[in-house]
Design a protein around this motif. Sequence first.
Motif, short mmCIF file in Angstrom:
data_model
loop_
_atom_site.label_atom_id
_atom_site.label_comp_id
_atom_site.label_asym_id
_atom_site.label_seq_id
_atom_site.Cartn_x
_atom_site.Cartn_y
_atom_site.Cartn_z
N LYS A 55 1.12 -1.10 0.12
CA LYS A 55 -0.08 -0.10 0.18
C LYS A 55 0.57 1.52 -0.10
CE LYS A 55 -1.08 1.00 3.69
NZ LYS A 55 -2.02 0.95 5.10
N VAL A 56 0.49 2.26 -0.54
CA VAL A 56 1.42 3.21 -0.94
C VAL A 56 1.20 4.59 -0.20
CG1 VAL A 56 1.90 5.69 -2.13
CG2 VAL A 56 1.54 2.81 -3.57
N TRP A 57 2.65 5.38 0.80
CA TRP A 57 2.17 6.59 1.45
C TRP A 57 2.84 7.35 0.32
CZ3 TRP A 57 0.38 6.55 6.47
CH2 TRP A 57 -0.30 5.76 7.23
N LYS A 58 2.08 8.75 0.42
CA LYS A 58 2.69 9.48 -0.60
C LYS A 58 2.80 10.39 0.93
CE LYS A 58 1.77 10.68 -4.23
NZ LYS A 58 1.83 10.78 -5.38
N ALA A 113 3.71 6.01 11.87
CA ALA A 113 4.27 4.85 12.66
C ALA A 113 3.22 3.74 13.22
CB ALA A 113 5.71 5.33 13.74
N ASP A 114 1.92 4.73 13.68
CA ASP A 114 1.30 3.59 13.96
C ASP A 114 0.17 3.03 12.90
OD1 ASP A 114 1.36 4.07 17.00
OD2 ASP A 114 0.21 5.43 16.89
N LYS A 115 0.76 2.92 11.77
CA LYS A 115 -0.22 3.16 10.88
C LYS A 115 -0.53 2.47 9.79
CE LYS A 115 -4.25 5.87 11.79
NZ LYS A 115 -5.51 7.50 11.23
N VAL A 116 1.58 2.23 9.11
CA VAL A 116 2.15 1.19 8.49
C VAL A 116 2.19 -0.22 8.83
CG1 VAL A 116 4.38 2.07 9.82
CG2 VAL A 116 3.90 1.41 6.74
N ASP A 117 1.54 -0.79 7.72
CA ASP A 117 1.43 -1.43 7.89
C ASP A 117 2.62 -3.27 6.99
OD1 ASP A 117 -0.67 -2.27 8.69
OD2 ASP A 117 -1.99 -2.11 6.68
N LYS A 118 3.33 -4.04 7.80
CA LYS A 118 4.33 -4.61 6.77
C LYS A 118 4.17 -4.68 4.72
CE LYS A 118 7.13 -9.26 6.89
NZ LYS A 118 8.09 -9.04 7.13
N GLY A 119 5.25 -4.30 4.72
CA GLY A 119 5.31 -4.35 3.09
C GLY A 119 4.84 -3.03 2.33
N ASP A 120 4.31 -1.83 3.63
CA ASP A 120 3.74 -0.56 2.54
C ASP A 120 5.41 -0.27 2.05
OD1 ASP A 120 1.75 -0.97 3.64
OD2 ASP A 120 1.80 0.53 5.24
N ILE A 121 4.59 0.67 1.28
CA ILE A 121 5.64 1.35 0.02
C ILE A 121 5.59 2.91 0.18
CG2 ILE A 121 6.60 1.61 -2.32
CD1 ILE A 121 5.08 -1.37 -2.51
N ILE A 122 6.29 3.99 0.19
CA ILE A 122 6.63 5.09 0.03
C ILE A 122 6.39 5.85 -1.04
CG2 ILE A 122 7.92 7.44 1.05
CD1 ILE A 122 8.23 6.08 4.20
N VAL A 123 6.06 6.57 -1.96
CA VAL A 123 6.27 7.43 -2.59
C VAL A 123 6.08 9.07 -2.11
CG1 VAL A 123 4.78 7.52 -5.47
CG2 VAL A 123 5.15 5.58 -4.18
N ALA A 124 7.36 9.09 -2.86
CA ALA A 124 8.03 10.52 -2.15
C ALA A 124 8.18 11.15 -3.53
CB ALA A 124 9.01 10.86 -1.38
N GLU A 125 8.34 12.83 -3.84
CA GLU A 125 8.97 13.31 -5.10
C GLU A 125 10.82 14.00 -4.60
OE1 GLU A 125 6.56 14.32 -6.85
OE2 GLU A 125 5.15 13.57 -6.09
N TRP A 126 11.13 15.09 -4.91
CA TRP A 126 12.28 15.50 -4.81
C TRP A 126 12.86 14.62 -3.79
CZ3 TRP A 126 13.50 15.19 -9.61
CH2 TRP A 126 12.92 15.35 -10.52
N ASN A 127 14.18 14.62 -3.09
CA ASN A 127 15.42 14.38 -2.89
C ASN A 127 14.90 13.56 -1.03
OD1 ASN A 127 18.16 15.96 -1.64
ND2 ASN A 127 16.99 17.48 -0.60
N PHE A 128 14.10 13.13 -1.72
CA PHE A 128 14.36 12.40 -0.14
C PHE A 128 15.23 11.76 0.70
CE2 PHE A 128 12.59 8.58 2.41
CZ PHE A 128 11.28 8.74 2.73
#
Length: 161
Positions: free
Chosen positions: A7-10, A47-62
Amino acid sequence: MEPITGKVWKFGDNIDTDVIIPGRYLRTFSLDDLASHVMEGVRDEFADKVDKGDIIVAEWNFGCGSSREQAPVALKHAGVSAIIARSFARIFYRNAINIGLPVIVADIEVREGEKIQIDLEKGEILNLTTNKTFQIEPFKKFMLEILQNGGLVDHFLQKKP
């Protein structure tokens, strides 16, 4: 290497290491403590809601800012399986690969909460919600081996005669 699905976190631009794991928590050696405060500087609930396997999608300069290795370690221990961003700070990128956390340079169209699948060998990211595919540069064999072995140290130890 099996595709990564999650699942994506933006997140936006310039997500620095102080936001990923605030400096006041760096005195702990407990990975659980680090993970319980990950992304606290920008999203208290992460931290409380992220699940194992989740994926971060970000913009520039992460990952910009300090070179603290705890930033990718905290993300991985919290359950993040990969990070996609338009660009990464060089040291963060290397630290992530060194601990076995895939980081992918790409610009993809995805909304928070959608599910995606990343195939590092084929060089594809599939948005499972919209069925849209994005092409990325496939990972080199040696990079895949490092990730499959859990990071650079474990990779080296497995290669040692």
